[in-house]
Design an enzyme around this catalytic site. Sequence first.
Site, PDB file in Angstrom:
ATOM      1  N   LYS A   1       0.374  14.123 -19.817  1.00  0.00           N
ATOM      2  CA  LYS A   1       1.128  15.285 -20.294  1.00  0.00           C
ATOM      3  C   LYS A   1       0.579  16.563 -19.672  1.00  0.00           C
ATOM      4  CE  LYS A   1       2.895  12.263 -23.256  1.00  0.00           C
ATOM      5  NZ  LYS A   1       2.569  11.568 -24.488  1.00  0.00           N
TER       6      LYS A   1
ATOM      7  N   ASP B   1      -5.380  13.146 -32.126  1.00  0.00           N
ATOM      8  CA  ASP B   1      -4.624  12.851 -30.914  1.00  0.00           C
ATOM      9  C   ASP B   1      -4.171  14.206 -30.368  1.00  0.00           C
ATOM     10  OD1 ASP B   1      -2.723  12.116 -29.031  1.00  0.00           O
ATOM     11  OD2 ASP B   1      -1.642  10.733 -30.362  1.00  0.00           O
TER      12      ASP B   1
ATOM     13  N   TRP C   1       4.313   9.305 -33.350  1.00  0.00           N
ATOM     14  CA  TRP C   1       2.994   8.914 -32.828  1.00  0.00           C
ATOM     15  C   TRP C   1       1.990   8.718 -33.945  1.00  0.00           C
ATOM     16  CZ3 TRP C   1       3.512   6.646 -28.586  1.00  0.00           C
ATOM     17  CH2 TRP C   1       4.354   7.128 -27.574  1.00  0.00           C
TER      18      TRP C   1
HETATM   19  C1  LIG Z   1       2.592  10.394 -25.188  1.00  0.00           C
HETATM   20  C2  LIG Z   1       1.850  10.347 -26.446  1.00  0.00           C
HETATM   21  C3  LIG Z   1       1.210   9.182 -26.885  1.00  0.00           C
HETATM   22  C4  LIG Z   1       1.294   7.878 -26.115  1.00  0.00           C
HETATM   23  O1  LIG Z   1       0.519   7.965 -24.988  1.00  0.00           O
HETATM   24  P1  LIG Z   1       0.252   6.709 -24.035  1.00  0.00           P
HETATM   25  O2  LIG Z   1      -0.766   7.285 -23.100  1.00  0.00           O
HETATM   26  O3  LIG Z   1       1.539   6.357 -23.419  1.00  0.00           O
HETATM   27  O4  LIG Z   1      -0.300   5.622 -24.880  1.00  0.00           O
HETATM   28  C5  LIG Z   1       0.487   9.223 -28.055  1.00  0.00           C
HETATM   29  N1  LIG Z   1       0.393  10.345 -28.778  1.00  0.00           N
HETATM   30  C6  LIG Z   1       1.001  11.493 -28.400  1.00  0.00           C
HETATM   31  C7  LIG Z   1       0.847  12.717 -29.239  1.00  0.00           C
HETATM   32  C8  LIG Z   1       1.749  11.528 -27.225  1.00  0.00           C
HETATM   33  O5  LIG Z   1       2.349  12.659 -26.841  1.00  0.00           O
END
Ligand SMILES: *Cc1c(COP(=O)(O)O)cnc(C)c1O
Length: 365
Positions: free
Chosen positions: A198, A174, A106
Amino acid sequence: MRVYNFSPGPSILPVPVLERAAAEMLDMNSTGQSVMEMSHRSKDYKPIIEKTELLLRELMGIPANYKILFLQGGASLQFSMVPLNLAAGEAPGIGKKASYIDTGIWSDKAIKEGSKYASVDVRATSKDKAYTYIPEAPSPHADDAYYHITLNNTIVGTKWDKIPDTGSVPLISDISSCILSEPLDVSKFGILYAGAQKNLGPAGTTVVIIREDLIRKTPDWVPIMLRYDTHAAEGSMYNTPPCYGIYMIGLVLEWIKNLGGTDAVAKINQEKAQMFYDFLDSSKMFYSPVEKQFRSLMNIPFVTREQDEAKKTELEARFIKEAAAAGLINLAGHRLVGGMRASIYNAMPVEGVKALIDFLKKFER
Ligand SMILES: *Cc1c(COP(=O)(O)O)cnc(C)c1O
């Protein structure tokens, strides 16, 4: 029968939340309609988004000088919005400097997208050991527009054990897979962002927590939907927000509040993760590839000790299949790293982790 869903996302939701949503499906709060059918600008919907925002502010201790935005496009769109809003120059490709730390797939995606709009410097990476640790974070450059990290790495199962001090350079993170899993000092960050699917609710909503001084005018070429000031000025209602998702997040936040807030949730999460790591550390068949200091509370990859590649693949495939038949689903590792992974977000009950450990022990025997 409900299964125990160890999916990394979209993922398990608390049963009381789903029951409440079901009870309110046809008639929300005596309005005679479902939340899905409401105008986002109606007097019926207003208290729903306000409640969600207020609860998030309370549970995360978000200071008054931060705005909360409910956007779409996932965490992935934030890989573009962060550089577009904080570093973009008068044309694409001539942006300001930004530091990134590469801790997995990511963050690598954030780096690739960031490099289109900012002058990105990857300051450290843990790629040399398949991302199984968090590298030392160097100090930012004095002229960095921002400094980006991925606090919890969903795919490889690592998390930062301490928050780097970036001084006056805004720290951006993030937090898609760890939001509300334990207390977090929001004031150390300039921007925090998370896809909802999540730990917060269904897919479709992205939460952005942004310090007000970072909501700035961008160059004119930046699309209006990708500017934080557009959404901040309109209270996330420049266009139609993901109304139902915001309502569901509100229910999840209420559930967390009833459990006793992030301190209480963190305690349960630590108990669950500890139990699982203790099992892996004592198993003769399975182990965790992640360095102890950096182990995630939310995503726990594990592999078998089998050395023969063909046998290993066969054994792991058999495990994943038999676990699913026993009601323990989505235990396959990410398609890029293989092995197995159990994602044990806030909504995964202690009993689910116990059931998984019991199954692992049985399989090992
Ligand atoms: C799942 C995830 C993403 C991607 O998320 P989307 O909402 O599908 O764009 C980005 N960063 C992390 C840390 C993730 O777990």
